[in-house]
Write an enzyme that holds these catalytic residues in place. Structure first.
Site, PDB file in Angstrom:
ATOM      1  N   GLN A  69       0.818  -1.227   0.000  1.00  0.00           N
ATOM      2  CA  GLN A  69       0.000   0.000   0.000  1.00  0.00           C
ATOM      3  C   GLN A  69       0.846   1.270   0.000  1.00  0.00           C
ATOM      4  O   GLN A  69       0.309   2.365  -0.122  1.00  0.00           O
ATOM      5  CB  GLN A  69      -0.932   0.034   1.217  1.00  0.00           C
ATOM      6  CG  GLN A  69      -1.871  -1.127   1.377  1.00  0.00           C
ATOM      7  CD  GLN A  69      -2.550  -1.589   0.096  1.00  0.00           C
ATOM      8  OE1 GLN A  69      -2.576  -2.763  -0.153  1.00  0.00           O
ATOM      9  NE2 GLN A  69      -3.083  -0.723  -0.712  1.00  0.00           N
ATOM     10  N   ASN A  70       2.163   1.132   0.165  1.00  0.00           N
ATOM     11  CA  ASN A  70       3.012   2.319   0.149  1.00  0.00           C
ATOM     12  C   ASN A  70       3.020   2.884  -1.267  1.00  0.00           C
ATOM     13  O   ASN A  70       3.212   2.148  -2.231  1.00  0.00           O
ATOM     14  CB  ASN A  70       4.432   1.974   0.613  1.00  0.00           C
ATOM     15  CG  ASN A  70       5.247   3.212   0.897  1.00  0.00           C
ATOM     16  OD1 ASN A  70       5.480   4.040   0.025  1.00  0.00           O
ATOM     17  ND2 ASN A  70       5.683   3.345   2.145  1.00  0.00           N
ATOM     18  N   GLY A  71       2.836   4.186  -1.386  1.00  0.00           N
ATOM     19  CA  GLY A  71       2.728   4.823  -2.692  1.00  0.00           C
ATOM     20  C   GLY A  71       4.044   5.203  -3.336  1.00  0.00           C
ATOM     21  O   GLY A  71       4.056   5.766  -4.435  1.00  0.00           O
ATOM     22  N   SER A 121       5.049   8.821   1.664  1.00  0.00           N
ATOM     23  CA  SER A 121       4.416   7.865   0.752  1.00  0.00           C
ATOM     24  C   SER A 121       3.715   6.742   1.512  1.00  0.00           C
ATOM     25  O   SER A 121       3.023   5.927   0.916  1.00  0.00           O
ATOM     26  CB  SER A 121       5.462   7.283  -0.202  1.00  0.00           C
ATOM     27  OG  SER A 121       6.438   6.537   0.507  1.00  0.00           O
TER      28      SER A 121
END
Length: 165
Positions: A39-41, A140
């Protein structure tokens, strides 16, 4: 409490922009990869800057694409105690030797901090350095709940740094 350690820096002689995070979270440590939480952008944000779908690439190719674009990665904290992955839980932190790394990067123009903890620790460590642009980015991390599209607006400024001659 478990001692957690940063990964080695990802840089080369052509690094113009260094992106510094705080310390890898549990998912990243388990995967053995920078920004390994699905889920880290990070990979989508940086991919948007360099116009490459980094998230779709195998990890080694992601790192090569960053280096090809003049981007390096590291963390401001070398090791620390931290239950879980939240920066607010970091205790007994040992700061990474940012000064040593920066002194080796002869083409470095700017340092971008991925999140508030990275900015606070990194700016303190590099306060004596001049001639580098320092940019604070919204984290992020999925724990920082600002929508990815809003984060991307700030992260897009990295393209200006990379585009400078």
């Amino acid at each position: 409490m478990t001692l957690k350690r940063a990964f080695d820096p990802v840089v080369d002689a052509n690094t113009r922009l260094l992106i510094l995070g705080s310390l890898p979270g549990d998912a990243s440590l388990k995967a053995g990869q920078y920004y390994g939480h699905p889920q880290n952008g990070f990979w989508r944000l940086v991919g948007g800057v360099i116009a490459i779908d980094l998230a779709a690439l195998p990890y080694p190719e992601r790192l090569e694409a960053l280096k090809d674009a003049g981007i390096g990665l590291w963390d401001v904290i070398a090791r620390a105690e931290r239950p879980g992955s939240l920066d607010g839980a970091i205790r007994n932190a040992e700061t990474a030797d940012l000064d040593r790394l920066v002194s080796r990067l002869l083409h470095l123009r700017a340092i971008a901090f991925n999140g508030a903890t990275a900015a606070r620790v990194g700016r303190r460590s590099l306060a004596h350095r001049t001639g580098l642009d320092l940019l604070d980015l919204p984290s992020s991390s999925p724990a920082y709940t600002r929508p990815l599209a809003q984060k991307a607006t700030t992260w897009a400024r990295l393209g200006d740094i990379l585009g400078q001659a």
